[in-house]
Design a protein around this motif. Structure first.
Motif, PDB file in Angstrom:
ATOM      1  N   PHE A  47     -28.720 -62.350  21.279  1.00 26.37           N
ATOM      2  CA  PHE A  47     -28.205 -61.974  19.903  1.00 26.37           C
ATOM      3  C   PHE A  47     -28.696 -60.632  19.814  1.00 26.37           C
ATOM      4  N   VAL A  48     -29.890 -60.491  20.075  1.00 28.57           N
ATOM      5  CA  VAL A  48     -30.600 -58.895  19.692  1.00 28.57           C
ATOM      6  C   VAL A  48     -29.668 -57.898  20.721  1.00 28.57           C
ATOM      7  N   VAL A  49     -29.666 -58.328  22.116  1.00 28.22           N
ATOM      8  CA  VAL A  49     -29.237 -57.422  22.937  1.00 28.22           C
ATOM      9  C   VAL A  49     -27.516 -57.179  22.598  1.00 28.22           C
ATOM     10  N   GLY A  50     -26.964 -58.192  22.381  1.00 24.69           N
ATOM     11  CA  GLY A  50     -25.412 -57.856  22.120  1.00 24.69           C
ATOM     12  C   GLY A  50     -25.375 -57.049  20.558  1.00 24.69           C
ATOM     13  N   ALA A  51     -26.212 -57.248  19.747  1.00 25.70           N
ATOM     14  CA  ALA A  51     -26.443 -56.384  18.599  1.00 25.70           C
ATOM     15  C   ALA A  51     -26.662 -54.860  18.713  1.00 25.70           C
ATOM     16  N   MET A  52     -27.510 -54.676  19.823  1.00 20.57           N
ATOM     17  CA  MET A  52     -28.150 -53.326  19.970  1.00 20.57           C
ATOM     18  C   MET A  52     -27.010 -52.767  21.035  1.00 20.57           C
ATOM     19  N   SER A 121     -34.134 -43.735  10.509  1.00 21.73           N
ATOM     20  CA  SER A 121     -33.081 -44.628  10.142  1.00 21.73           C
ATOM     21  C   SER A 121     -32.128 -44.570  11.040  1.00 21.73           C
ATOM     22  N   PRO A 122     -31.719 -45.996  11.330  1.00 21.48           N
ATOM     23  CA  PRO A 122     -30.319 -45.852  12.587  1.00 21.48           C
ATOM     24  C   PRO A 122     -29.285 -44.987  12.242  1.00 21.48           C
ATOM     25  N   ALA A 222     -25.147 -50.674  11.547  1.00 21.69           N
ATOM     26  CA  ALA A 222     -26.048 -49.951  12.113  1.00 21.69           C
ATOM     27  C   ALA A 222     -26.863 -51.097  12.730  1.00 21.69           C
ATOM     28  N   PHE A 223     -28.099 -50.812  13.764  1.00 27.08           N
ATOM     29  CA  PHE A 223     -28.868 -51.755  14.065  1.00 27.08           C
ATOM     30  C   PHE A 223     -30.377 -51.709  13.589  1.00 27.08           C
TER      31      PHE A 223
END
Length: 313
Positions: A47-52, A121-122, A222-223
């Motif tokens: 999930f994290v790698v997909g989001a990033m 901030s992203p 944003a991430f």
């Protein structure tokens, strides 16, 4: 009556569907993996790698649909890694999955910090916007609740139909279900147990990554660190609740989304009297109760968590 009004509100169900969308992707991905006999606890990290990856791809100019593709490919890569460790090597699926979660999460955060070392901030991207479908969006109740969602929500619903069709209407789906129940019978038919399992893990992991991509490309723009917030673990529980069936998986995701949307509205109503942590606990508590009621009757894949080696009987 106020609570009844909340449940009968189109805005409430629009929020429930929106909250459920990443869970739909995740639970379908976990379901495909487990139908093939492999538990994928790497889901939280995927999930994290997909989001990033999805967010960064769009930020670098790949476009929204390009970001979706890159997120899916990143998820498939970590699924391949998990598949190699657990299928031909036969390592513990629990240990490998947790290792994938830590590895994928760390790689994502490291990549973010390396690409943007001085950003406090992203950066924001132009995320998917809610659609306004002619005629359908104007329907009473169902129009604003369902037909004013973003493209990724409709993609998630389409994936439910696609996964259900593939699993129950195609020879490939029959082979995937068979390899999760009786891999020796599959090998006796001349099919590769390793290829089927690894392929299912990669496909399931790609779906999981889309759940993360939804958060950075549709729900937000944003991430952020910690934005996944345990959604992957919820999906693992929802697979059991769904008895490994795509239709029930959709129902479970929507149910959790409704619980979560309801607790947000309850905070607005009585948040000054009751601590906010009580409301945050409600969707998880109700999900556990639903899981306990259903789990005993669940028809799980017989070869789930069991490694298989060629020639084994």
């Amino acid at each position: 009556m106020e609570y009844i009004d909340i449940l009968l509100s189109a805005n409430f169900w629009a929020a429930a569907i929106r909250i459920a969308t990443p869970l739909i992707f995740g639970v379908l991905g976990a379901l495909v993996c487990e139908r093939a006999g492999v538990l994928n606890l790497g889901i939280e990290g995927i999930f994290v790698v997909g989001a990033m990856c999805g967010w960064m791809a769009v930020w670098l100019g790949a476009g929204l649909w390009g970001g979706i593709l890159i997120a899916a490919l990143a998820g498939a890569f970590f699924g391949l890694l998990h598949g190699i460790l657990t299928v031909p090597l036969g390592l513990s699926q629990h240990v490998s999955g947790l290792g994938i979660t830590m590895f994928a999460t760390s790689v994502s955060y490291f990549t973010y910090r390396t690409a943007l070392p001085k950003v406090s901030s992203p950066p924001r991207i132009e995320a998917f916007q809610p659609l306004d479908i002619p005629v359908l969006s104007d329907l009473p109740f169902i129009g604003p609740a369902l037909f004013q969602q973003t493209s990724m929500t409709f993609l998630a619903l389409a994936m439910v139909l696609l996964v259900s069709y593939v699993l129950y209407r195609t020879p490939l789906g029959l082979a995937i279900r068979a390899v999760g129940d009786n891999p020796s019978a599959v090998e006796a038919q001349g099919l590769s147990v390793f290829a089927l399992r690894i392929g299912a893990i990669m496909a399931g992991s790609a779906l999981m990554a889309l759940g993360g991509a939804f958060l950075t490309m549709s729900a937000f723009d944003a991430f952020f660190f910690g934005m996944i917030n345990g959604r992957g673990w919820i999906c693992i529980a929802l697979v059991v609740f769904a008895s490994w069936r795509p239709g029930k998986a959709l129902l479970g995701a929507l149910l959790f989304g409704a619980f979560d949307a309801f607790q947000i509205r309850l905070q607005n109503e009585v948040g000054a009297v009751i601590p906010s942590q009580v409301f945050l606990m409600i969707p998880y508590l109700l999900s556990i109760i639903a899981l306990v009621l259903v789990a005993r009757k669940a028809d799980y894949p017989r070869a789930l968590l069991q490694p298989y080696f060629r020639g084994q009987r």
